[in-house]
Motif scaffolding. Sequence first.
Motif, PDB file in Angstrom:
ATOM      1  N   GLU A 234       3.901 -29.594  32.203  1.00  0.00           N
ATOM      2  CA  GLU A 234       2.629 -30.096  31.550  1.00  0.00           C
ATOM      3  C   GLU A 234       1.750 -30.693  32.507  1.00  0.00           C
ATOM      4  N   GLU A 235       2.465 -31.480  33.334  1.00  0.00           N
ATOM      5  CA  GLU A 235       1.701 -32.276  34.261  1.00  0.00           C
ATOM      6  C   GLU A 235       0.930 -31.250  35.281  1.00  0.00           C
TER       7      GLU A 235
ATOM      8  N   ARG B  39      -3.780 -28.552  37.713  1.00  0.00           N
ATOM      9  CA  ARG B  39      -4.490 -26.879  38.230  1.00  0.00           C
ATOM     10  C   ARG B  39      -5.850 -27.288  37.402  1.00  0.00           C
ATOM     11  N   GLU B  40      -5.631 -27.483  35.967  1.00  0.00           N
ATOM     12  CA  GLU B  40      -7.082 -27.312  35.129  1.00  0.00           C
ATOM     13  C   GLU B  40      -7.913 -28.447  35.854  1.00  0.00           C
TER      14      GLU B  40
ATOM     15  N   LYS C 165     -17.371 -32.953  28.312  1.00  0.00           N
ATOM     16  CA  LYS C 165     -16.720 -32.121  29.619  1.00  0.00           C
ATOM     17  C   LYS C 165     -15.223 -32.059  29.372  1.00  0.00           C
ATOM     18  N   THR C 166     -14.861 -31.270  30.085  1.00  0.00           N
ATOM     19  CA  THR C 166     -13.163 -31.285  30.215  1.00  0.00           C
ATOM     20  C   THR C 166     -12.673 -32.139  31.485  1.00  0.00           C
ATOM     21  N   TRP C 167     -11.520 -32.888  31.232  1.00  0.00           N
ATOM     22  CA  TRP C 167     -10.783 -33.690  32.207  1.00  0.00           C
ATOM     23  C   TRP C 167      -9.456 -33.374  32.140  1.00  0.00           C
ATOM     24  N   TYR C 168      -8.808 -32.928  32.993  1.00  0.00           N
ATOM     25  CA  TYR C 168      -7.512 -32.490  32.946  1.00  0.00           C
ATOM     26  C   TYR C 168      -7.366 -31.403  31.642  1.00  0.00           C
TER      27      TYR C 168
ATOM     28  N   PHE D 196       1.179 -32.710  26.169  1.00  0.00           N
ATOM     29  CA  PHE D 196       2.342 -33.502  26.845  1.00  0.00           C
ATOM     30  C   PHE D 196       3.601 -33.794  26.071  1.00  0.00           C
ATOM     31  N   LYS D 197       3.929 -33.096  25.029  1.00  0.00           N
ATOM     32  CA  LYS D 197       5.081 -33.160  24.110  1.00  0.00           C
ATOM     33  C   LYS D 197       5.195 -34.555  23.869  1.00  0.00           C
TER      34      LYS D 197
END
Length: 162
Positions: A28-29, A34-35, A91-94, A115-116
């Motif tokens: 997940e990290e 990557r995002e 905005k998107t962040w991670y 992140f479960k």
Amino acid sequence: MKPAKKSTQKSPKSTAATAKKPKGFTDEERVAMRERLQELKADARRDRRANEADGESAVLAKIAALPQPDRAISERLHAIIKAHAPALTPKTWYGMPAYAKDGNVVCFFQSAQKFKARYAMLGFSDKANLDAGTVWPVAFALKELTAADEARIGALVKKAVS
């Protein structure tokens, strides 16, 4: 003279230690990193005015893609933040919804599902003006939002951008 004895001492590495996976980033990290890299590349290609419009649509798309109950919480947070701090730019962040002032993220939403985790989270960066004494909270666990919670979040967001 006695013959030299062979050492029977084991090497410091045991088979149990070598069988374990090395600790590092979770899947997940890695996806979040990557995002973030994609976000940085996209930001570099766009001008500021386009970033604001694209940021809003990207945040709304991320919110729409969230599973319930995170989607409902994130929708309410988006409305609260837009109402109490219109100067913040979505905005998107991670890969998660975030809100920035002058390009710096002030607050962000983190989905429990991503992140479960047991709960979703509203976090504030060091750019938020929340300083109060020597210790203050910068992240809040969210299981659901009551009217009192929404009022408190509205006040925090307003203070964060003051």
